[in-house]
Design a protein around this motif. Structure first.
Motif, PDB file in Angstrom:
ATOM      1  N   PRO A  68     -71.232  -7.596  -2.621  1.00 12.04           N
ATOM      2  CA  PRO A  68     -69.823  -8.268  -2.359  1.00 12.04           C
ATOM      3  C   PRO A  68     -69.352  -7.929  -0.977  1.00 12.04           C
ATOM      4  O   PRO A  68     -69.436  -6.792  -0.343  1.00 12.04           O
ATOM      5  CB  PRO A  68     -68.910  -7.472  -3.517  1.00 12.04           C
ATOM      6  N   ASP A  90     -66.556  -4.639   2.822  1.00 11.37           N
ATOM      7  CA  ASP A  90     -65.961  -4.603   1.567  1.00 11.37           C
ATOM      8  C   ASP A  90     -64.974  -3.521   1.877  1.00 11.37           C
ATOM      9  O   ASP A  90     -65.685  -2.196   1.943  1.00 11.37           O
ATOM     10  CB  ASP A  90     -67.023  -4.370   0.485  1.00 11.37           C
ATOM     11  N   GLY A 348     -68.777 -15.151  -1.827  1.00  9.87           N
ATOM     12  CA  GLY A 348     -68.044 -14.081  -1.379  1.00  9.87           C
ATOM     13  C   GLY A 348     -66.785 -14.374  -1.151  1.00  9.87           C
ATOM     14  O   GLY A 348     -66.097 -15.056  -1.843  1.00  9.87           O
ATOM     15  N   ARG A 350     -62.606 -12.149  -0.884  1.00 12.56           N
ATOM     16  CA  ARG A 350     -61.803 -11.255  -1.615  1.00 12.56           C
ATOM     17  C   ARG A 350     -60.432 -11.811  -2.027  1.00 12.56           C
ATOM     18  O   ARG A 350     -59.960 -12.551  -1.522  1.00 12.56           O
ATOM     19  CB  ARG A 350     -61.774 -10.111  -0.754  1.00 12.56           C
ATOM     20  N   PHE A 356     -65.889 -10.151  -3.735  1.00 10.68           N
ATOM     21  CA  PHE A 356     -66.710 -10.951  -4.444  1.00 10.68           C
ATOM     22  C   PHE A 356     -67.934 -10.903  -4.119  1.00 10.68           C
ATOM     23  O   PHE A 356     -68.424 -11.001  -2.575  1.00 10.68           O
ATOM     24  CB  PHE A 356     -66.004 -12.239  -4.708  1.00 10.68           C
ATOM     25  N   GLY A 357     -68.996 -11.014  -4.996  1.00  6.99           N
ATOM     26  CA  GLY A 357     -70.431 -11.204  -4.591  1.00  6.99           C
ATOM     27  C   GLY A 357     -71.074 -12.201  -5.376  1.00  6.99           C
ATOM     28  O   GLY A 357     -72.160 -12.439  -5.670  1.00  6.99           O
TER      29      GLY A 357
END
Length: 368
Positions: A68, A90, A348, A350, A356-357
């Motif tokens: 992520p 991240d 991806g 956030r 997020f991944g």
């Protein structure tokens, strides 16, 4: 299983960032025969998907995929076969890894280049330069801002530093960068460590390894960062949104018309129409038809967005009906166009809780 490359963890990053952000074969081949002859700045030509497949759908994930992250880059090769993801972050973990995504199979593969590689970074810019490869510019790392240019050549599986003569840009984060119709790499605006935001525009010539100041002689968009820019089909550069001092998100859109002689470039602000997207920074964007589709970002109130808009080359804006199953609201994601399959891909980003991944695909009805 492919192991993930190591990431670089930093401890003094968040304070610095806060100044500019509100809180075929699985082995890719992109040599001369695979790169194709796409014209830089050209729009994506798409086939009409079936109405039954229009809308968002999440793609299945695997352990062999990037961790992520947000504020990375994801760049498609000219023939549309492979997309290269580099860097991002991240939280306090800043990445220096390179991944290849095969669009025909939706498969990730970690790439381990030989020799020296770019320092880990986020908020950089990337573009594919025909005959050169994947080019990345600037960004922010553990304790410094970068102003360097690197190029990755898949044929040799190696990075190299590109020399920079002339009016090189000051090191920065959150600029925008794109290959122009003239084959040069154009950048505009951005932010640096002393709290300064820029309003300059510069272009890099790969043949002469020289930067040229392409700032307009008249008015220009106010200094900003966390925006994007792209070229229209008729050869103008559009700059949209971002963030400036004291304002979390901007919603203005500008057109740069390149003059016939040096020093004659002009910016013109595009007036909002009846429908206009909300102000945003760090949104995802990709060319689609005679326009650019933008998704998400961070809004004026600091919240995260999950809407999609098509910003047409003629200056109009159109909200996109993408169905009920949109990705969760986020900023710092990357969006690419997969012309062969008539879709866009998102990876991806956030929100205020996590990075997020996940990967998503978006099919759209035919565009004018």
């Amino acid at each position: 299983m492919t192991s993930r490359p190591s990431s670089i963890v930093v401890v003094a990053l968040i304070t610095t960032l806060a100044a500019c952000s509100a809180a075929e074969s699985p082995q890719p081949s992109t040599g001369p025969s695979a790169q194709g002859t796409a014209t830089p700045g050209a729009s994506i030509s798409v086939e009409s998907p079936s109405p039954a497949t229009s809308g968002w759908a999440q793609l299945s994930s695997s352990e062999s995929s990037p961790a992520p992250r947000e504020d990375h880059t994801w760049t498609v090769t000219p023939n549309g076969a492979t997309a290269y993801l580099f860097g991002g972050r991240d939280g306090a973990t800043v990445d220096d890894d390179l991944w290849a995504y095969t669009l025909a199979t939706d498969a990730w593969q970690a790439v381990t280049p030989t020799g020296e590689t770019p320092p880990a970074r986020f908020g950089h810019n990337a573009a594919w330069a025909p005959g050169i490869g994947l080019v990345i510019f600037a960004g922010q790392g553990a304790s410094a801002f970068f102003g360097d240019l690197w190029a990755y050549d898949p044929d040799s599986n190696a990075w190299r530093v590109l020399p920079a003569k002339g009016a090189a840009p000051v090191a920065r984060y959150g600029s925008c960068g794109t290959i122009g119709p003239d084959g040069r790499f154009w950048i505009s605006h951005g932010f640096t460590s002393d709290g300064q935001r820029f309003a300059d525009t510069k272009a890099y010539d790969f043949e002469t390894a020289t930067w040229t100041d392409e700032s307009s002689v008249g008015g220009a968009p106010i200094p900003r960062c966390l925006h994007a820019c792209w070229w229209t089909d008729d050869g103008d550069m559009i700059l949209y949104g971002g963030q400036t001092t004291g304002t979390t998100a901007l919603g203005d859109r500008w057109r740069l018309t390149v003059g016939e002689r040096p020093g004659t470039n002009t910016w013109t602000e595009l007036q909002p129409g009846v429908e206009s997207p909300a102000a945003r920074n760090l949104y995802a964007s990709a060319r689609w038809g005679a326009g650019t589709l933008v998704f998400g970002g961070q809004g004026l109130d600091g919240g995260y967005l999950a809407d999609a808009w098509r910003l047409a080359d003629d200056g109009s804006a159109q909200p996109m009906d993408t169905g009920r199953d949109a990705p969760p609201a986020r900023s710092g994601a990357e969006l690419i166009a997969d012309a062969a399959r008539g879709r866009l891909l998102l990876f991806g980003g956030r929100d205020d809780q996590t990075a997020f991944g996940d990967s998503w695909q978006l099919f759209l009805s035919p565009l004018p």
